[in-house]
Enzyme design. Structure first.
Site, PDB file in Angstrom:
ATOM      1  N   LYS A   1      -8.479  -3.584   7.970  1.00  0.00           N
ATOM      2  CA  LYS A   1      -7.704  -3.502   6.967  1.00  0.00           C
ATOM      3  C   LYS A   1      -7.700  -1.940   6.527  1.00  0.00           C
ATOM      4  O   LYS A   1      -8.359  -1.158   6.856  1.00  0.00           O
ATOM      5  CB  LYS A   1      -8.345  -4.238   5.723  1.00  0.00           C
ATOM      6  CG  LYS A   1      -7.849  -4.571   4.528  1.00  0.00           C
ATOM      7  CD  LYS A   1      -6.832  -5.866   4.706  1.00  0.00           C
ATOM      8  CE  LYS A   1      -6.148  -6.464   3.386  1.00  0.00           C
ATOM      9  NZ  LYS A   1      -5.486  -7.784   3.548  1.00  0.00           N
TER      10      LYS A   1
ATOM     11  N   VAL B   1       2.868 -14.650  -4.488  1.00  0.00           N
ATOM     12  CA  VAL B   1       1.955 -15.862  -3.937  1.00  0.00           C
ATOM     13  C   VAL B   1       1.691 -16.915  -5.033  1.00  0.00           C
ATOM     14  O   VAL B   1       1.971 -18.016  -5.046  1.00  0.00           O
ATOM     15  CB  VAL B   1       0.941 -15.457  -3.005  1.00  0.00           C
ATOM     16  CG1 VAL B   1       0.108 -16.372  -2.749  1.00  0.00           C
ATOM     17  CG2 VAL B   1       1.295 -14.275  -2.246  1.00  0.00           C
TER      18      VAL B   1
END
Length: 352
Positions: free
Chosen positions: A85, A186
């Site tokens: 990440k 989302v």
């Protein structure tokens, strides 16, 4: 892929990851962190998050924590990537003009290229497919440069939610009371899927106008985002802040199932144990929210839409298996999932 936490009282453990890279470009003012957690299964793949942080330490902690979650996510989804990440620190990312943003991304692309393929960035909070294309201009590889994986993440979370409802409530989604906390791409798509199957949906977001617009579209109810984790409902779907369920507030949760897209839904293993003891089924977030990375891999290897859809639906099958195993062993679903991921990593290390 959502988390709005800006600080942490936990000291960073730089050796918790295979590699942590701090990046600074004086010309653009770029400050970033790349955390590569584990490359046992392949190159570290994970999104680039661009947002403010309370301190550089908080940025390092978040990068490492999310990279570790990506390791679990890829292992359980049977994908050939490791966990990684990156975060770009910015007081106000949206205040940059187009040229400033491009310059910062090009500088970041230089650091990505220097990893020589060990890190592959993708879209996350604050970044876009267009940003990934700019990063690639410096010679490194990036995913999500053509398609935003958000809608596919939502489809996978919905498959996980349905599995959780079947396991815990022994029913389909019609009439199930669902509270979705966070109405970004989302969360909004997740709410749409649930409403289309007849669920009774409530939505919550710090952006009240956005929540109301979605509620108007779906015939849903708007509730306060701070109250969402404690609403009287069948399913709580956290799709915004991380670590929303803790040992301190577990006793206030009224949902029977927790299944959402947010990373790190639980602040600790103890919180998971408290919820299990209360009869609440918590679907592991790193299993539920794998739809985005599955879609990315589908694009890399050239799956057709039917193959991709089947892979997204298998998230539900995976959740059912994990929940059944957790019940059989008398452990939390998260622990059962972590054990499965560890087995796959061990098998890859041993050449199995």
């Amino acid at each position: 892929m959502s988390n709005n936490d800006t600080g942490s009282s936990v000291a960073p453990d730089f050796f918790a990851s295979e590699q942590v890279i701090t990046c600074h470009d004086e010309a653009t003012g770029l400050r970033a962190v790349i955390a590569i957690d584990n490359t046992t299964l392949g190159p570290g793949f994970g999104g680039t998050r661009w947002r403010p942080y309370a301190s550089p330490e908080a940025a390092v902690i978040e990068a490492q924590r999310l990279a570790a979650a990506m390791t679990l996510k890829h292992a359980l989804a049977d994908l050939p990537y490791g966990g990684a990440k990156s975060v770009i620190l910015a007081d106000s990312p949206t205040a940059l003009d187009g040229d400033e943003r491009r310059s910062a991304l090009l500088a970041f692309g230089e650091f990505v290229a220097r990893t020589n393929g060990a890190y592959i960035p993708g879209v996350d909070m604050g970044t876009t497919p267009g940003d990934m294309r700019v990063i690639e201009e410096r010679g490194g590889r990036a995913f999500c440069d053509e398609v935003d994986p958000g809608p596919y993440t939502a489809r996978g979370v919905y498959a996980a939610m349905r599995a959780g409802v079947r396991h815990a409530l022994h029913r389909d989604m019609k009439g199930v009371r669902v509270v979705v906390q966070g109405t970004g791409q989302v969360g909004a798509n997740l709410a749409r899927f649930a409403a289309a199957d007849g669920a009774i949906v409530s939505v919550a977001d710090i952006d009240g106008d956005r929540a109301q617009a979605l509620a108007d579209e779906l015939g849903a109810t708007v509730i306060d985002p701070d109250d969402a984790p404690y609403a009287e409902c069948d399913v709580f779907a956290p799709c915004a802040v991380a670590r929303v369920l803790t040992t301190d507030n577990a006793s206030r949760v009224r949902a029977r199932v927790v299944a959402g897209a947010a990373n790190d839904t639980l602040d600790s293993a103890e919180a998971g144990e408290a919820l299990r003891a209360a009869g609440i089924t918590v679907v592991p977030d790193f299993v539920a929210n794998a739809g985005g990375v599955i879609q990315v891999h589908a694009g890399v290897v050239g799956w057709d839409e039917d193959t991709l859809t089947a892979a997204l639906e298998r998230i539900g099958d995976r959740v059912q298996d994990i929940l059944t195993e957790a019940d059989r062993r008398g452990i939390t679903p998260e622990q059962a999932a972590r054990d499965r991921a560890a087995e796959r990593l061990a098998g890859a290390t041993n050449g199995q």
